[in-house]
Motif scaffolding. Structure first.
Motif, PDB file in Angstrom:
ATOM      1  N   ILE A   1      -2.528   4.231  11.721  1.00 14.11           N
ATOM      2  CA  ILE A   1      -1.797   4.698  10.640  1.00 14.11           C
ATOM      3  C   ILE A   1      -1.474   3.331   9.677  1.00 14.11           C
ATOM      4  N   LEU A   2      -1.694   3.190   8.655  1.00  9.29           N
ATOM      5  CA  LEU A   2      -1.348   2.215   7.753  1.00  9.29           C
ATOM      6  C   LEU A   2      -0.287   2.844   6.678  1.00  9.29           C
ATOM      7  N   ILE A   3       0.749   2.305   6.672  1.00  7.99           N
ATOM      8  CA  ILE A   3       1.880   2.820   5.787  1.00  7.99           C
ATOM      9  C   ILE A   3       2.579   1.780   5.117  1.00  7.99           C
ATOM     10  N   SER A   4       2.894   2.299   3.850  1.00  8.17           N
ATOM     11  CA  SER A   4       3.692   1.126   2.903  1.00  8.17           C
ATOM     12  C   SER A   4       5.091   2.014   2.605  1.00  8.17           C
ATOM     13  N   SER A   5       6.181   1.315   2.621  1.00 14.10           N
ATOM     14  CA  SER A   5       7.308   1.747   2.254  1.00 14.10           C
ATOM     15  C   SER A   5       8.308   0.978   1.699  1.00 14.10           C
ATOM     16  N   HIS A   6       8.919   1.194   0.817  1.00 22.89           N
ATOM     17  CA  HIS A   6      10.103   0.218   0.416  1.00 22.89           C
ATOM     18  C   HIS A   6      11.494   0.346   1.461  1.00 22.89           C
ATOM     19  N   ILE A   7      11.521   1.334   2.121  1.00 23.23           N
ATOM     20  CA  ILE A   7      12.460   1.640   3.127  1.00 23.23           C
ATOM     21  C   ILE A   7      12.155   0.840   4.222  1.00 23.23           C
ATOM     22  N   LEU A   8      12.454  -0.536   4.473  1.00 22.60           N
ATOM     23  CA  LEU A   8      12.216  -1.383   5.450  1.00 22.60           C
ATOM     24  C   LEU A   8      12.835  -1.059   6.810  1.00 22.60           C
ATOM     25  N   THR A   9      14.078  -0.558   6.694  1.00 21.16           N
ATOM     26  CA  THR A   9      14.651  -0.380   8.061  1.00 21.16           C
ATOM     27  C   THR A   9      13.652   0.590   8.726  1.00 21.16           C
ATOM     28  N   GLU A  10      13.299   1.763   7.991  1.00 20.53           N
ATOM     29  CA  GLU A  10      12.621   2.897   8.659  1.00 20.53           C
ATOM     30  C   GLU A  10      11.149   2.281   9.282  1.00 20.53           C
ATOM     31  N   MET A  11      10.674   1.380   8.747  1.00 20.34           N
ATOM     32  CA  MET A  11       9.412   0.621   9.184  1.00 20.34           C
ATOM     33  C   MET A  11       9.618   0.295  10.503  1.00 20.34           C
ATOM     34  N   GLU A  12      10.773  -0.623  10.758  1.00 19.88           N
ATOM     35  CA  GLU A  12      11.020  -1.058  11.818  1.00 19.88           C
ATOM     36  C   GLU A  12      11.018  -0.177  13.129  1.00 19.88           C
ATOM     37  N   GLY A  13      11.636   0.895  12.769  1.00 17.34           N
ATOM     38  CA  GLY A  13      11.819   2.172  13.964  1.00 17.34           C
ATOM     39  C   GLY A  13      10.441   2.258  14.545  1.00 17.34           C
ATOM     40  N   PHE A  14       9.311   2.468  13.762  1.00 13.29           N
ATOM     41  CA  PHE A  14       8.144   3.035  14.203  1.00 13.29           C
ATOM     42  C   PHE A  14       6.843   2.237  14.205  1.00 13.29           C
ATOM     43  N   CYS A  15       6.806   1.057  13.305  1.00 15.26           N
ATOM     44  CA  CYS A  15       5.846   0.411  13.153  1.00 15.26           C
ATOM     45  C   CYS A  15       5.473  -0.438  14.226  1.00 15.26           C
ATOM     46  N   THR A  16       4.208  -0.583  14.679  1.00 14.77           N
ATOM     47  CA  THR A  16       3.801  -1.639  15.746  1.00 14.77           C
ATOM     48  C   THR A  16       3.578  -2.899  15.299  1.00 14.77           C
ATOM     49  N   SER A  17       3.068  -2.688  14.068  1.00 19.21           N
ATOM     50  CA  SER A  17       2.823  -4.140  13.594  1.00 19.21           C
ATOM     51  C   SER A  17       3.113  -4.190  11.929  1.00 19.21           C
ATOM     52  N   ILE A  18       3.478  -5.014  11.235  1.00 19.20           N
ATOM     53  CA  ILE A  18       3.812  -5.179  10.063  1.00 19.20           C
ATOM     54  C   ILE A  18       2.861  -6.428   9.147  1.00 19.20           C
ATOM     55  N   GLY A  19       2.642  -6.177   7.883  1.00 20.63           N
ATOM     56  CA  GLY A  19       1.875  -7.467   7.226  1.00 20.63           C
ATOM     57  C   GLY A  19       2.915  -7.397   5.914  1.00 20.63           C
ATOM     58  N   ILE A  20       3.411  -8.556   5.373  1.00 22.19           N
ATOM     59  CA  ILE A  20       4.057  -8.634   4.171  1.00 22.19           C
ATOM     60  C   ILE A  20       2.993  -9.228   3.147  1.00 22.19           C
ATOM     61  N   ILE A  21       2.742  -8.841   1.995  1.00 26.72           N
ATOM     62  CA  ILE A  21       2.005  -9.091   1.012  1.00 26.72           C
ATOM     63  C   ILE A  21       2.791  -9.301  -0.230  1.00 26.72           C
ATOM     64  N   GLU A  22       2.365 -10.357  -0.757  1.00 24.21           N
ATOM     65  CA  GLU A  22       3.137 -10.791  -2.207  1.00 24.21           C
ATOM     66  C   GLU A  22       2.113 -11.467  -2.974  1.00 24.21           C
ATOM     67  N   GLN A  23       2.099 -11.046  -4.351  1.00 26.74           N
ATOM     68  CA  GLN A  23       1.352 -11.543  -5.151  1.00 26.74           C
ATOM     69  C   GLN A  23      -0.160 -11.547  -4.889  1.00 26.74           C
ATOM     70  N   GLY A  24      -0.496 -10.495  -4.032  1.00 32.43           N
ATOM     71  CA  GLY A  24      -1.813 -10.281  -3.624  1.00 32.43           C
ATOM     72  C   GLY A  24      -1.985 -11.147  -2.445  1.00 32.43           C
ATOM     73  N   ARG A  25      -1.269 -11.878  -1.934  1.00 32.37           N
ATOM     74  CA  ARG A  25      -1.862 -12.610  -0.716  1.00 32.37           C
ATOM     75  C   ARG A  25      -0.879 -12.211   0.262  1.00 32.37           C
ATOM     76  N   LEU A  26      -1.511 -12.122   1.408  1.00 34.02           N
ATOM     77  CA  LEU A  26      -0.796 -11.651   2.894  1.00 34.02           C
ATOM     78  C   LEU A  26       0.073 -12.822   3.323  1.00 34.02           C
ATOM     79  N   LYS A  27       1.290 -12.720   3.363  1.00 34.26           N
ATOM     80  CA  LYS A  27       2.095 -13.713   3.713  1.00 34.26           C
ATOM     81  C   LYS A  27       2.155 -13.827   5.255  1.00 34.26           C
ATOM     82  N   VAL A  28       2.381 -12.805   5.758  1.00 27.24           N
ATOM     83  CA  VAL A  28       2.451 -12.745   7.390  1.00 27.24           C
ATOM     84  C   VAL A  28       1.878 -11.505   7.946  1.00 27.24           C
ATOM     85  N   SER A  29       1.365 -11.431   9.322  1.00 24.57           N
ATOM     86  CA  SER A  29       0.977 -10.267   9.697  1.00 24.57           C
ATOM     87  C   SER A  29       1.021 -10.409  11.324  1.00 24.57           C
TER      88      SER A  29
END
Lengths: 309, 554
Positions: A185-213
């Motif tokens: 599952i690849l999911i995007s959301s603005h509700i970040l606290t919810e992402m923490e509850g069930f995401c096994t991994s995350i990636g943060i993208i800003e201005q088209g660049r993947l900052k961390v993953s």
């Protein structure tokens, strides 16, 4: 299951995605986080074969999205960030349309439609016209449609927007269940606290660049290499500061009040336990001892502020 | 084999999920009953009215009067059916497609593993399914009219087959409009206006000698097949236009020719739709397919035009009435070919020339893939070779038409070889700068430029001519206009053509015509050189920019 290598997406002179590389394993729930216009939807659209990238190698389930789009369609469930539905179709007719469009066996039709409607709490709305549904219900209907084909890979763009708290919890449970079945599952959301509850991994993208993953733990370690621990004691004790500073790996001991201390520590969990044992062994009356853990929101804010390269 | 074809047909038709979905949406009983009544009652009204009016006949025998009256109802019913299927149906298709595109529903369908053809058929038959049902409601009137009016059923069935093919072509046009347009209402009205224009404008072109265009409507088959059966009092000369289709040295039945022309259009539209299904950002046509389309159009044009130059074939032609002399007719036919070739070239260049960002994308991609240049089959490849292809094909056809003119003209042609080459040279100049302008500017800038260049000076000339009561301003300002310029370059060899233009020019043919012809060539030639240089420079700077972006990144 999902491999992205050197992906670049241009809209005229604007580059929406810059050389993005990403790998997501089977069974992972990967949270894609970023502000509006960061390039999340463009990346999703490329994965969904809806957008041709400027360049880059993208495969889903081993199929190249540019060369084998129909194979990708068979294993991919894509839910966009807005809920368009056929206003004049009934809820079950909407599901029936996509059941047939994905070429699923007609003998299973009723059972599958009933199952996804139940999963998304829409059973009672089965005969309702889609046009009469609220935004949240339309969102749930789209999720039902996406689950219908039992896809190996799910791409969900802001699936929780428009959902009430109860439905959000249900959505989380559904996604966890799907991941436990081996779906990616690849999911995007603005509700970040919810992402923490069930995401096994995350990636943060800003201005088209993947900052961390990486896994949430890895991402936090990338941003905050040393953990910050908090100690609270019952009564002031002048020995505490010295005891902490003497411990190997402890830095930057601060005492905001006579009974409270915080410090940075680079050691592992077992060594954290040793610090606590050491304090207790020295008869320090410890009231609480815990780690001031960053959550996804903190990580995102740090990345957004440019504190991470 | 039988099983396979049944499966394929099933996937396309009765098992097609999109078709079923559209039918569910559009054939809900309540709306259908209302639409049915709205259709049936006026049709009944028209049918009975026409029948009653026609029954008051001077014939003694009431049986014969009834037959004639029933015959009389055939065409009004056909018109009503045309309005339902071609006008309302076309609007439904264009509006429906554009709506689904705008809402994002089309993307859902893109993501399903159905074959693109099944998706297209689903929308093509599904969006106008209500109109098909309403058409079926009116068919009993047609049946009564055909059987009671003793019309040959074979011809009626053939006519209705063409009718359905024409409707399909209009619906495909509407689907293309819907997929390309940004707003549903715009697409819907664009498609409806197109239907009206096609039915008015194209038959007129047909009378000018381009028979092929008339066959995009039902007119040729209707008049060619049915006029004798319907007993209508129609001008014999007019009927000649439709009874047989003169094509090269053959005389083809109109229905067959209609099938060929409509089939060709269907192939083009299906190609565009398939490409757009694959990727919305794809150009409507590939460069190779654009060349194929141009070649077929040239073939249809020469096939339709040549018979009118032949002394052996007795063809009805509006142009023949205008230019009874061989010289004028030959010039008019060459002029027609040139203008239509130019219009087609502009349209195709517009469709296949990459915009700035597509070019930049292509440059970045080849750099990433370590390729020396953009492959010619990519959308990002420049359209100069394609433009050269258009020029080459138009030149060949022009030469063939000229050869036929020389062969068929009694006294031969008085003009010099260089004069005969002027029209096609002008065409090449215009094709070159159109290609270059399209390369540099996006759609609005490109068409704005053409409008400024081609229409504004023409209007200035018209205004000055109105004020001064002299034709010279119009003549000289007309140099910038491609239609005027083409006219001058052809008139220099076929002087009788200028009779179309007015007495002053005719009398002063020598001096003024030579001057404006020279000016036309110089003006458009100059533009071609200038714009090609500009486009080359522009492309070079784009390549540099793309390279800079790559370097900065590294």
């Amino acid at each position: 299951m999902i491999e992205i290598k050197d992906l670049r997406v241009d809209y005229g002179d604007f580059t929406a995605v810059h050389d993005l590389s990403l790998s997501i394993d089977q069974g992972e729930i990967y949270g894609f986080i970023g502000p509006n216009g960061a390039g999340k939807t463009s990346t999703f659209k490329v994965l969904g074969t809806l957008l041709e990238p400027t360049f880059g190698e993208v495969t889903v389930g081993g199929y190249n999205v540019a060369e084998q789009p129909r194979e990708v369609h068979r294993i991919l469930g894509y839910m966009p960030d807005f809920p368009p539905v056929y206003e004049d179709l009934r809820v079950w007719e909407f599901c029936d349309l996509f059941h047939a469009a994905y070429g699923l066996p007609s003998v299973e039709r009723k059972g599958r439609i009933d199952k996804v409607l139940k999963q998304t709490s829409l059973t009672e709305k089965r005969m309702a016209l889609c046009g009469g549904l609220s935004r949240g219900m339309k969102q749930r209907l789209l999720l039902a449609k996406t689950l219908l084909q039992e896809p190996k890979v799910l791409i969900l763009d802001e699936p929780a927007s428009g959902l009430d708290p109860h439905s959000r919890i249900e959505l989380r449970e559904i996604l966890k269940e799907l991941a436990s079945e081996g779906r990616t599952i690849l999911i995007s959301s603005h509700i970040l606290t919810e992402m923490e509850g069930f995401c096994t991994s995350i990636g943060i993208i800003e201005q088209g660049r993947l900052k961390v993953s990486g896994t949430i733990e890895e991402v936090i370690r990338q941003i905050q290499p040393a953990r910050r621990l908090l100690v609270e004691i019952i009564a002031p004790d002048p020995r505490v500061g010295k005891l902490l500073e003497d411990f190997h790996g402890v830095k930057d001991v601060q005492s905001p009040s006579p009974t409270k201390y915080n410090f940075q520590f680079t050691g592992k969990d077992a060594e954290v336990a040793k610090i606590l044992a050491h304090l207790v062994g020295q008869s320090i009356p410890v009231k609480s001892f815990h780690e001031d853990r960053m959550d996804v929101e903190d990580v995102f804010m740090k990345v957004s502020k440019g504190e991470v390269n | 084999m039988k099983k396979l074809s049944k499966k394929v047909l099933g996937d396309l038709l009765w098992k097609n999920p999109i078709l079923r979905m559209q039918m569910r949406q559009r054939l809900r009983p309540r709306a259908l009953i209302i639409w049915g009544l709205i259709t049936f009652i006026p049709c009944l009204f028209i049918f009975l009215n026409v029948y009653n009016s026609a029954s008051f006949s001077p014939y003694e025998d009431s049986g014969e009067a009834r037959i004639l009256a029933l015959k009389a109802t055939f065409i009004p019913m056909l018109i009503a059916q045309g309005i339902i299927l071609m006008f309302l149906g076309t609007g439904s298709v264009a509006g429906g497609m554009a709506e689904e595109k705008e809402s994002g529903l089309l993307d859902y369908q893109r993501l399903t593993p159905m074959s693109p053809m099944a998706k297209i058929v689903g929308y093509l038959l599904g969006l106008p399914c209500r109109e098909y049902l309403l058409l079926a409601l009116t068919l009993p009137f047609t049946l009564i009219s055909a059987i009671g009016g003793q019309l040959p059923l074979g011809k009626v069935i053939l006519l209705y087959t063409i009718f359905l093919c024409v409707a399909l072509v209009y619906h495909l046009t509407a689907m293309v409009a819907g997929m390309l347009a940004r707003k549903p209402r715009k697409a819907s009205w664009f498609a409806r206006i197109m239907v009206v224009l096609l039915n008015v404008f194209l038959p007129a072109l047909s009378q000018m000698g381009l028979t092929v265009f008339g066959h995009i409507t039902i007119m040729p088959t209707l008049w060619g097949l049915m006029h004798s059966e319907l007993g209508k009092d129609i001008d014999e000369e007019f009927l000649k236009l439709w009874e047989v289709v003169p094509f090269f040295s053959w005389e083809l039945p109109p229905a067959l020719f209609s099938f060929v022309v409509l089939g060709f259009l269907m192939v083009i539209f299906l190609f565009i739709l398939l490409r757009k299904w694959q990727q919305d950002s794809n150009h409507s046509l590939t460069k190779r397919f654009a060349l194929f389309v141009f070649a077929v159009l040239q073939f249809l044009m020469i096939g339709s035009l040549l018979p009118h130059l032949s002394k052996e074939m007795d063809t009805y032609l509006f142009l023949k009435e205008m230019f009874p002399l061989n010289d004028g007719l030959a010039g008019a036919i060459l002029f027609l070919h040139l203008v239509l070739s130019l219009a087609t070239t502009i349209l195709l260049i517009h469709l296949v020339t990459p915009l700035r960002h597509t070019l930049a994308k292509g440059i970045r991609r080849i750099r990433k893939l370590n390729m020396a240049k953009v492959p010619s089959n990519w959308d990002a490849a420049g359209s100069l070779p394609t433009t050269l292809g258009f020029i080459g094909m138009a030149t060949v056809v022009h030469i063939l038409l000229l050869a036929s003119v020389i062969q068929e003209t009694d006294n031969g042609i008085q003009a010099q070889a260089y004069q005969l080459a002027m029209p096609i040279t002008l065409f090449a100049f215009m094709a070159f700068y159109t290609h270059a302008a399209r390369t540099i500017w996006p759609t609005a800038g490109f068409f704005g430029f053409l409008a400024l260049l081609w229409i504004l000076p023409e209007l200035t000339g018209l205004t000055l001519a109105a004020f001064t009561q002299k034709e010279e301003p119009l003549l000289y300002f007309g140099v910038t206009n491609p239609i005027h310029a083409s006219f001058y370059t052809i008139s220099i060899s076929f002087k009788e053509l200028t009779s179309f233009f007015g007495r002053e020019v005719r009398t002063g043919v020598g001096e003024q015509l030579s001057t404006v012809t020279f000016l036309s060539l110089a003006f458009h030639g100059g533009l071609a050189v200038l714009f090609l240089a500009m486009a080359t420079k522009w492309k070079r700077s784009l390549q540099m920019n793309a390279a800079n972006i790559e370097t900065r990144k590294k």
